[in-house]
Design a protein around this motif. Structure first.
Motif, PDB file in Angstrom:
ATOM      1  N   SER A 113      40.137  34.864  40.908  1.00 29.90           N
ATOM      2  CA  SER A 113      41.083  34.160  41.262  1.00 29.90           C
ATOM      3  C   SER A 113      42.307  34.243  40.360  1.00 29.90           C
ATOM      4  CB  SER A 113      40.912  32.779  41.929  1.00 29.90           C
ATOM      5  OG  SER A 113      40.454  31.898  40.798  1.00 29.90           O
ATOM      6  N   GLU A 114      41.904  34.307  39.009  1.00 28.47           N
ATOM      7  CA  GLU A 114      43.165  34.235  37.833  1.00 28.47           C
ATOM      8  C   GLU A 114      43.727  35.550  37.921  1.00 28.47           C
ATOM      9  OE1 GLU A 114      41.496  33.220  34.080  1.00 28.47           O
ATOM     10  OE2 GLU A 114      40.226  31.467  34.788  1.00 28.47           O
ATOM     11  N   GLU A 115      43.471  36.603  38.575  1.00 25.46           N
ATOM     12  CA  GLU A 115      44.079  37.823  38.633  1.00 25.46           C
ATOM     13  C   GLU A 115      45.570  37.609  39.000  1.00 25.46           C
ATOM     14  OE1 GLU A 115      44.441  42.098  37.908  1.00 25.46           O
ATOM     15  OE2 GLU A 115      42.834  40.544  37.429  1.00 25.46           O
ATOM     16  N   ASP A 116      45.485  36.548  39.921  1.00 25.42           N
ATOM     17  CA  ASP A 116      46.920  36.323  40.654  1.00 25.42           C
ATOM     18  C   ASP A 116      47.916  35.788  39.504  1.00 25.42           C
ATOM     19  OD1 ASP A 116      46.028  37.282  43.212  1.00 25.42           O
ATOM     20  OD2 ASP A 116      45.419  35.494  43.774  1.00 25.42           O
ATOM     21  N   THR A 117      47.261  35.188  38.701  1.00 28.05           N
ATOM     22  CA  THR A 117      48.226  34.495  37.723  1.00 28.05           C
ATOM     23  C   THR A 117      48.764  35.516  36.490  1.00 28.05           C
ATOM     24  OG1 THR A 117      46.323  33.620  36.146  1.00 28.05           O
ATOM     25  CG2 THR A 117      46.885  32.435  37.991  1.00 28.05           C
ATOM     26  N   ARG A 173      45.706  41.744  29.241  1.00 23.84           N
ATOM     27  CA  ARG A 173      45.600  41.852  30.572  1.00 23.84           C
ATOM     28  C   ARG A 173      46.684  41.569  31.275  1.00 23.84           C
ATOM     29  NH1 ARG A 173      40.568  39.496  33.927  1.00 23.84           N
ATOM     30  NH2 ARG A 173      41.478  41.057  35.215  1.00 23.84           N
ATOM     31  N   VAL A 174      47.004  42.471  32.345  1.00 28.11           N
ATOM     32  CA  VAL A 174      48.148  42.411  33.398  1.00 28.11           C
ATOM     33  C   VAL A 174      47.313  42.378  34.725  1.00 28.11           C
ATOM     34  CG1 VAL A 174      49.708  43.168  31.883  1.00 28.11           C
ATOM     35  CG2 VAL A 174      48.653  44.769  33.341  1.00 28.11           C
ATOM     36  N   ARG A 175      48.278  42.241  35.864  1.00 29.72           N
ATOM     37  CA  ARG A 175      47.395  42.358  36.998  1.00 29.72           C
ATOM     38  C   ARG A 175      47.081  43.837  37.498  1.00 29.72           C
ATOM     39  NH1 ARG A 175      50.873  39.544  41.965  1.00 29.72           N
ATOM     40  NH2 ARG A 175      50.759  37.930  40.079  1.00 29.72           N
ATOM     41  N   GLY A 176      45.702  43.757  37.565  1.00 25.68           N
ATOM     42  CA  GLY A 176      45.376  45.058  37.808  1.00 25.68           C
ATOM     43  C   GLY A 176      45.196  45.943  36.665  1.00 25.68           C
ATOM     44  N   GLY A 177      45.216  45.584  35.575  1.00 24.38           N
ATOM     45  CA  GLY A 177      45.179  46.521  34.354  1.00 24.38           C
ATOM     46  C   GLY A 177      45.221  45.848  32.899  1.00 24.38           C
ATOM     47  N   LYS A 178      45.891  46.489  32.128  1.00 22.78           N
ATOM     48  CA  LYS A 178      45.952  45.986  30.721  1.00 22.78           C
ATOM     49  C   LYS A 178      46.962  46.767  29.882  1.00 22.78           C
ATOM     50  CE  LYS A 178      43.030  49.196  28.355  1.00 22.78           C
ATOM     51  NZ  LYS A 178      41.804  49.385  27.228  1.00 22.78           N
ATOM     52  N   VAL A 179      47.660  46.076  28.725  1.00 27.17           N
ATOM     53  CA  VAL A 179      48.480  46.742  27.915  1.00 27.17           C
ATOM     54  C   VAL A 179      47.860  47.764  27.056  1.00 27.17           C
ATOM     55  CG1 VAL A 179      50.420  46.490  26.231  1.00 27.17           C
ATOM     56  CG2 VAL A 179      49.958  44.818  28.024  1.00 27.17           C
ATOM     57  N   SER A 180      48.320  49.070  27.078  1.00 32.04           N
ATOM     58  CA  SER A 180      47.473  50.092  26.121  1.00 32.04           C
ATOM     59  C   SER A 180      47.991  50.318  24.860  1.00 32.04           C
ATOM     60  CB  SER A 180      47.362  51.434  26.969  1.00 32.04           C
ATOM     61  OG  SER A 180      46.643  51.384  28.257  1.00 32.04           O
TER      62      SER A 180
END
Length: 244
Positions: free
Chosen positions: A165-169, A207-214
């Motif tokens: 549920s934290e994905e939405d934040t 982390r970002v929504r659905g991924g990450k900073v590369s």
């Protein structure tokens, strides 16, 4: 015929001489050497019998076919592990030498030019067990507090249940803009304005929504996004100032 009579007579004389002139235990002496305590037994005997007795601890050595002619029947020692040495005629034709010990000791008997030597080499370890060393653990007299900044990462002290549920934040970067970059070989930060208007400070690996900073470059930010089993690379360039 005479030849056999002569040979039989010679054999009889040998037997008679053996009975008339038995071997003799002449002397017993005690001395300390660098090898250990040595009990020297002067005798022309060629054999012996030994017995180790545990209560009280002592070593008994019998010399069969011998007579005892030692001057002292007892030598008091009182040093090392040896209390005393006793020698005497145990029975007809048997001389007995006894080593009285303070405790059971290792020993060995060897033949010498003048008789035999008994070498005491130290305490005999019988059924000994290693003592378990008791280790005391003292409680620390101080306490130390550690802090952890989540910076929009999952709090490691929270249960994993509910983490989805934290994905939405997390910031949605698909329609975001890069409004600033702080870049140096040691530190790299990106200021991202998400579609909801909120500005996030991100660094590589966040982390970002659905991924990450590369990767954070001097003028752009690269994101790795996952959706429906596919991997997508999204590159956002820093927003240039409008010229007037």
């Amino acid at each position: 015929m005479n030849k056999y009579i002569v040979m039989g007579g010679i054999f009889f004389l040998f037997l008679l001489a053996d009975r008339v002139c038995p071997a003799v235990v002449e002397d017993v002496d005690v001395k300390a050497t660098d090898r250990g305590v040595v009990v020297s037994i002067t005798t022309d005997a060629t054999s012996y019998r030994e017995v180790r007795v545990s209560d009280p601890p002592r070593i008994v050595i019998d010399f069969p076919g011998t007579e005892c002619s030692v001057d002292k029947n007892r030598i008091d020692v009182g040093k090392w592990d040896l209390i005393a040495v006793r020698a005497g005629q145990f029975e007809t034709g048997v001389t007995r030498v006894v080593l009285d010990l303070k405790r059971a000791s290792e020993y060995n008997i060897q033949k010498t030019k003048t008789g035999f030597e008994v070498l005491l080499v130290g305490e005999k370890k019988i059924g000994t067990e290693k003592k378990k060393k008791e280790i005391k653990i003292e409680k620390p007299k101080w306490e130390e507090t550690f802090g952890y900044s989540t910076r929009r990462r999952r709090d490691p002290f929270r249960a994993l249940v509910g983490w989805a549920s934290e994905e939405d934040t997390l910031p949605d970067v698909r329609n975001a803009q890069v409004v600033g970059i702080v870049w140096s070989p040691e530190e790299k930060y990106a200021l991202i304005q998400a579609s909801d208007g909120e500005v996030y400070i991100l660094e590589e690996g966040d982390r970002v929504r659905g991924g990450k900073v590369s990767k954070i470059g001097k003028k752009n930010v690269v994101f790795t996004l996952w959706e429906l089993g596919r991997t997508e690379r999204l590159t956002l360039r820093i927003k240039e100032k409008e010229s007037r």
